[in-house]
Design an enzyme around this catalytic site. Structure first.
Site, PDB file in Angstrom:
ATOM      1  N   CYS A  53       0.234   3.921   2.657  1.00 32.47           N
ATOM      2  CA  CYS A  53       0.645   3.440   3.981  1.00 32.47           C
ATOM      3  C   CYS A  53       2.086   3.847   4.272  1.00 32.47           C
ATOM      4  CB  CYS A  53       0.512   1.925   4.078  1.00 32.47           C
ATOM      5  SG  CYS A  53      -1.184   1.318   3.931  1.00 32.47           S
ATOM      6  N   CYS A  92       0.828  -1.213   0.000  1.00 33.66           N
ATOM      7  CA  CYS A  92       0.000   0.000   0.000  1.00 33.66           C
ATOM      8  C   CYS A  92       0.870   1.274   0.000  1.00 33.66           C
ATOM      9  CB  CYS A  92      -0.891  -0.059   1.245  1.00 33.66           C
ATOM     10  SG  CYS A  92      -1.655   1.478   1.740  1.00 33.66           S
TER      11      CYS A  92
END
Length: 111
Positions: free
Chosen positions: A34, A31
């Site tokens: 993230c 991600c």
């Protein structure tokens, strides 16, 4: 300062049983947002060390906890206070906005 990691096995002790509020970053290796939010969270963890704990939980490696808190998108940040989730946000956001949101929630809870 690196953020400490929590797992399905340590979640109760390291998040729910804490006296201070705990912000948990639900993330995954794949991600990109993230990874963008990690430096922001590390700064906040250092600046607010006396009043706030920040932990990371890899949702791919710890699906039970992510499922228990209905984490559907990453990154998801959940603020826990006295063992209960009191605030949730999804997605990376700028430090100033994140701090403003956290402060608002924590001040309301203190009132």
């Amino acid at each position: 300062m690196s953020l400490s990691t929590v797992t399905d096995e340590t979640f109760q002790e390291l998040v729910l049983d804490q006296d201070k509020p705990v912000l948990v970053d639900f993330w995954a290796q794949w991600c990109p947002p993230c990874h963008m939010i990690v430096p922001v969270l590390a700064e906040i963890a250092e600046e607010r060390a006396d009043t706030l704990i920040i932990r990371k939980l890899n949702s791919d490696e710890n699906p039970l906890t992510a499922r228990n808190y209905q984490v559907m998108s990453l990154p998801t940040l959940i603020l826990f206070r006295n063992g209960s989730p009191v605030w949730t946000t999804v997605g990376a956001r700028p430090k100033a906005r994140l701090l403003a949101d956290l402060d608002a929630v924590l001040q309301t809870a203190d009132a």
